[in-house]
Design a protein around this motif. Structure first.
Motif, PDB file in Angstrom:
ATOM      1  N   ILE A  32       0.752  -1.253  -0.054  1.00 26.80           N
ATOM      2  CA  ILE A  32      -0.121  -0.047   0.060  1.00 26.80           C
ATOM      3  C   ILE A  32       0.824   1.415  -0.162  1.00 26.80           C
ATOM      4  O   ILE A  32       0.485   2.397  -0.815  1.00 26.80           O
ATOM      5  CB  ILE A  32      -0.925   0.028   1.179  1.00 26.80           C
ATOM      6  N   ILE A  33       1.831   1.398   0.891  1.00 28.55           N
ATOM      7  CA  ILE A  33       2.626   2.218   0.801  1.00 28.55           C
ATOM      8  C   ILE A  33       3.600   2.708  -0.677  1.00 28.55           C
ATOM      9  O   ILE A  33       3.516   3.707  -1.281  1.00 28.55           O
ATOM     10  CB  ILE A  33       3.786   2.294   1.994  1.00 28.55           C
ATOM     11  N   ASP A  34       3.677   1.510  -0.943  1.00 28.49           N
ATOM     12  CA  ASP A  34       4.279   1.534  -2.517  1.00 28.49           C
ATOM     13  C   ASP A  34       3.554   2.259  -3.448  1.00 28.49           C
ATOM     14  O   ASP A  34       3.869   3.000  -4.409  1.00 28.49           O
ATOM     15  CB  ASP A  34       4.893   0.270  -3.032  1.00 28.49           C
ATOM     16  N   ALA A  35       2.294   1.790  -3.200  1.00 28.57           N
ATOM     17  CA  ALA A  35       1.357   2.289  -4.304  1.00 28.57           C
ATOM     18  C   ALA A  35       1.122   3.792  -4.219  1.00 28.57           C
ATOM     19  O   ALA A  35       0.636   4.496  -5.126  1.00 28.57           O
ATOM     20  CB  ALA A  35      -0.232   1.406  -4.060  1.00 28.57           C
ATOM     21  N   MET A  36       1.103   4.228  -2.819  1.00 29.93           N
ATOM     22  CA  MET A  36       0.931   5.612  -2.683  1.00 29.93           C
ATOM     23  C   MET A  36       1.914   6.460  -2.850  1.00 29.93           C
ATOM     24  O   MET A  36       1.607   7.622  -3.275  1.00 29.93           O
ATOM     25  CB  MET A  36       0.421   5.783  -1.073  1.00 29.93           C
ATOM     26  N   PHE A  37       3.264   6.036  -2.605  1.00 26.57           N
ATOM     27  CA  PHE A  37       4.394   6.717  -2.787  1.00 26.57           C
ATOM     28  C   PHE A  37       5.147   6.790  -4.374  1.00 26.57           C
ATOM     29  O   PHE A  37       6.307   7.028  -4.353  1.00 26.57           O
ATOM     30  CB  PHE A  37       5.370   6.731  -1.718  1.00 26.57           C
TER      31      PHE A  37
END
Length: 333
Positions: free
Chosen positions: A114-119
């Motif tokens: 999720i963090i990778d998808a947001m950033f």
């Protein structure tokens, strides 16, 4: 089960939430349900490039996108492993009304994805020509098989800075979106939408978000039905309040949700439950000297002194001595 591995869950999840006007707030029940699926749905429209005041950021100022992703990262870091989390945003292409179901399918251990998808590109910042197809974004998620699990409650956490647009949702975009949210909440496996409105919104857009939030079945208890935030601090507060209500914590509501290996009775031989997932237990292959036993620290297995006899009720063995156990008493139903 010891209370330190239990999660707190609002009774609102047990009663369906569809007929209440605020999160939570009913009497306790005896059975602990499985933890809910929670999907973050983040607005990536062009206006998210602006500050919460609706203007271009000046030196040192953050955009709504930067603030929202930072707040959501805090939530994901805190609750990863405690309930199934998923992620989606909209639109997913430049100058488009296109939406899809999941960027990251709902599940356990999805924090880094999720963090990778947001950033990470292409979803690391709002599109220059991005619009607001909230109607189809909700419909696509609600139709996904992952949110058809009859053993769990299903929630979409919609974070947006405005109303849906006609270019994507038709001549009456608010009605189209309210209809989509209503249909999702009325499915055989209901998918309820929690609406967070971020930024200084015009009155007409506030009205639109109020209608969407009421249709979603999880309205706020304040002046608005949507959860209103106009700064980093208020967004953090609102998100924390929502998550604490859904899954709580040791200081939360009196009803627990139990899931994964915490709630299923443990792990297979050679494994141990860590952050609600079964992982290899290093103690299963560790050999300790006489008078010691292996303690799993969360990362390694360490030989520590064992107690020579069983500890009395209300105490536990700590490096060879019986000490008071904060979890030594029974937990409520």
């Amino acid at each position: 089960m010891s209370s330190h591995v239990s999660l707190r869950l609002s009774v609102g999840l047990m009663s369906g939430l569809a007929g209440i006007l605020a999160l939570g707030w009913a009497s306790p029940v005896e059975a602990a349900p499985r933890c809910p699926n929670l999907t973050i749905l983040l607005d990536e429209s062009a206006s998210m490039k602006q500050t919460p005041k609706g203007v271009a950021p000046q030196t040192g100022e953050l955009s709504k996108w930067q603030i929202a992703t930072s707040s959501l990262r805090t939530i994901v870091n805190k609750y990863d492993g405690l309930l199934p989390l998923g992620y989606s945003n909209f639109p997913y292409r430049e100058s488009s009304c296109d939406t899809r179901s999941f960027n990251v399918p709902v599940g356990y251990g999805t924090r880094q994805a999720i963090i990778d998808a947001m950033f990470a590109f292409p979803t690391a910042y709002p599109w220059n020509g991005g619009s607001t197809p909230t109607c189809t974004a909700v419909s696509n998620l609600a139709a996904d098989p992952a949110l058809k699990d009859t053993t769990r409650q299903q929630y979409i956490l919609l974070v947006t800075d405005g109303a849906p647009e006609a270019v994507c949702c038709g001549a009456d975009p608010v009605k189209s979106t309210v209809d989509a949210i209503t249909a999702a909440a009325s499915q055989s496996v209901p998918v309820r939408t929690i609406v967070v409105g971020f930024g200084n919104l015009p009155a007409a857009e506030q009205t639109a978000l109020d209608q969407m939030a009421f249709a979603g079945g999880v309205p706020d208890s304040g002046d608005h039905k949507f959860f209103s935030a106009d700064s980093a601090a208020t967004l953090d507060t609102k998100l924390a309040s929502i998550l604490k209500t859904l899954v709580g914590g040791d200081a939360g509501a009196a009803v627990t949700c139990e899931d994964g290996c915490y709630g299923s009775g443990g792990c297979p031989s050679g494994q141990v439950c860590l952050k609600n997932a079964c992982v290899a237990n290093p103690c299963s292959t560790q050999s300790c000297p006489s008078g010691q036993s292996c303690l799993f620290t969360g990362t390694t297995g360490t030989c520590v002194a064992a107690c020579s006899s069983p500890c009395p009720a209300g105490t536990r063995c700590d490096n060879g001595s019986c000490v008071a156990d904060a979890c030594g008493g029974p937990c409520p139903a």
